[in-house]
Enzyme design. Structure first.
Site, PDB file in Angstrom:
ATOM      1  N   LYS A   8       0.771  -1.034   0.149  1.00  0.00           N
ATOM      2  CA  LYS A   8       0.066   0.003  -0.105  1.00  0.00           C
ATOM      3  C   LYS A   8       0.838   1.309   0.043  1.00  0.00           C
ATOM      4  CE  LYS A   8       1.103   1.327   4.413  1.00  0.00           C
ATOM      5  NZ  LYS A   8       1.744   2.615   4.732  1.00  0.00           N
ATOM      6  N   MET A  96      11.350  -4.157   3.337  1.00  0.00           N
ATOM      7  CA  MET A  96      10.942  -3.844   4.800  1.00  0.00           C
ATOM      8  C   MET A  96      11.307  -2.467   4.982  1.00  0.00           C
ATOM      9  SD  MET A  96       9.417  -6.644   5.579  1.00  0.00           S
ATOM     10  CE  MET A  96       9.533  -6.800   7.596  1.00  0.00           C
ATOM     11  N   ALA A  98       9.926   0.358   4.879  1.00  0.00           N
ATOM     12  CA  ALA A  98       9.884   1.169   3.600  1.00  0.00           C
ATOM     13  C   ALA A  98       8.661   2.102   3.572  1.00  0.00           C
ATOM     14  CB  ALA A  98      10.037   0.211   2.354  1.00  0.00           C
ATOM     15  N   GLY A  99       7.779   1.871   4.357  1.00  0.00           N
ATOM     16  CA  GLY A  99       6.282   2.344   4.265  1.00  0.00           C
ATOM     17  C   GLY A  99       5.461   1.976   3.362  1.00  0.00           C
ATOM     18  N   GLY A 101       3.917  -1.060   3.799  1.00  0.00           N
ATOM     19  CA  GLY A 101       3.021  -2.052   4.573  1.00  0.00           C
ATOM     20  C   GLY A 101       3.277  -3.375   4.333  1.00  0.00           C
ATOM     21  N   GLY A 102       4.529  -3.913   3.819  1.00  0.00           N
ATOM     22  CA  GLY A 102       4.646  -5.373   3.656  1.00  0.00           C
ATOM     23  C   GLY A 102       4.460  -6.486   4.796  1.00  0.00           C
ATOM     24  N   GLY A 103       5.049  -6.063   5.814  1.00  0.00           N
ATOM     25  CA  GLY A 103       4.644  -6.838   7.033  1.00  0.00           C
ATOM     26  C   GLY A 103       3.305  -6.934   7.557  1.00  0.00           C
ATOM     27  N   ALA A 105       0.783  -6.638   5.532  1.00  0.00           N
ATOM     28  CA  ALA A 105      -0.108  -7.264   4.375  1.00  0.00           C
ATOM     29  C   ALA A 105       0.213  -8.759   4.680  1.00  0.00           C
ATOM     30  CB  ALA A 105       0.688  -7.026   3.053  1.00  0.00           C
ATOM     31  N   ASP A 137      -1.571  -0.732  10.699  1.00  0.00           N
ATOM     32  CA  ASP A 137      -1.702  -0.916   9.213  1.00  0.00           C
ATOM     33  C   ASP A 137      -2.274  -2.130   8.762  1.00  0.00           C
ATOM     34  OD1 ASP A 137      -0.643   1.664   9.030  1.00  0.00           O
ATOM     35  OD2 ASP A 137       0.981   0.788   8.042  1.00  0.00           O
TER      36      ASP A 137
END
Length: 276
Positions: A8, A96, A98-99, A101-103, A105, A137
């Site tokens: 995102k 990671m 990075a802003g 939201g990978g984790g 998600a 998030d």
């Protein structure tokens, strides 16, 4: 079962006050984009009591035991004792810290996968409540459509925001920003423009009205972030901003962007129209 957790971006991000529970109240617009991790789960035999996690792709901070996918399984297991152990494989492609939201998600998609595979029959609202226990998030990725977020980010109001006519350029300059540090640097103030109103205006007005409160302090510490944003505007971006607490910068382009070469360690992704 295999699924593909997406990233995102935050279009605008205002921190508007500190809460009594130690979190912050914020307002932002969450917008999903097609940069994906890959997450697979396989049910283990009944005699196996604990899940197993393997990982590939980009490196992940911390130990496997602290991975958010395992935490999602443990969260549901506490309420659904019949939940089977699973073998989990997570392939990381979303950077990671990075802003993006990978984790978050990954955790939210893990909840959704377990709900479906194990027939837990949890509603969307129930999944959101579980997701909030994983991170602020995470609830967005249960809905995963453009939303105005408030509260900690868990109060989600779907909005009509169609940016599919634009090229998106996402650039991560290989900088990991510590979110806790970023919050400590902020001076909380009232936004100059109400975000929910500004987001409804044409994209070419956003530069003057939609800002990310973290961007100034993070870019001061890491000048490469400001340089990337300046480069995007210089090469025709209609709007560019940092997402989350950084360090990724995104740009919206009305036409196909012609970009300069970036350092090899940067992650650069161009998303054509009708994919974003």
């Amino acid at each position: 079962m295999v699924t593909f957790p997406n990233c995102k971006i935050n279009i605008g991000l205002h921190i508007i006050g500190k809460r009594g529970d130690g979190f912050h109240n914020l307002e932002t617009v969450f917008y999903p984009l097609p940069l994906y991790d890959c997450l697979e789960i396989i049910t283990l035999p009944n005699n196996e009591k604990w899940p197993v996690l393997t990982m590939s792709g980009l490196s992940i901070d911390g130990t496997a035991a602290n991975n958010i996918c395992l935490k999602a399984w443990q969260l549901l297991k506490s309420d659904f004792t019949q939940l089977p152990a699973v073998a989990i494989h997570l392939h990381k492609a979303i950077p990671m810290g990075a802003g993006l939201g990978g984790g978050s998600a990954d955790g939210a998609f893990m909840l959704k996968m377990l709900n479906e595979k194990c027939n837990l029959q949890l509603s969307e609202q129930q999944l959101i409540q579980y997701a909030l226990q994983l991170g602020s998030d995470c609830p967005f990725f249960i809905i995963n459509t453009p939303c105005f977020g408030s509260g900690r980010g868990e109060v989600l109001q779907p909005i009509h925001l169609n940016l599919s006519a634009y090229y998106f350029v996402i650039i991560n300059p290989a900088i990991h920003v510590n979110t806790g540090w970023a919050f400590q640097q902020l001076q909380i103030q009232t936004p100059a423009y109400p975000l929910l109103e500004a987001i409804q205006h044409p994209v070419d007005t956003w530069k003057a009205s939609i800002v990310n409160d973290f961007e100034k302090v993070v870019a001061t510490q890491y000048p490469a972030i400001a340089q990337v944003k300046e480069t995007l505007y210089r090469h025709g971006a209609v709007y560019a901003s940092m997402t989350g607490s950084g360090s990724t910068i995104f740009g919206l382009f009305a036409g196909k962007p012609s970009l300069p070469a970036f350092p090899d360690e940067y992650v650069v992704k161009v998303i054509p129209p009708n994919e974003g």
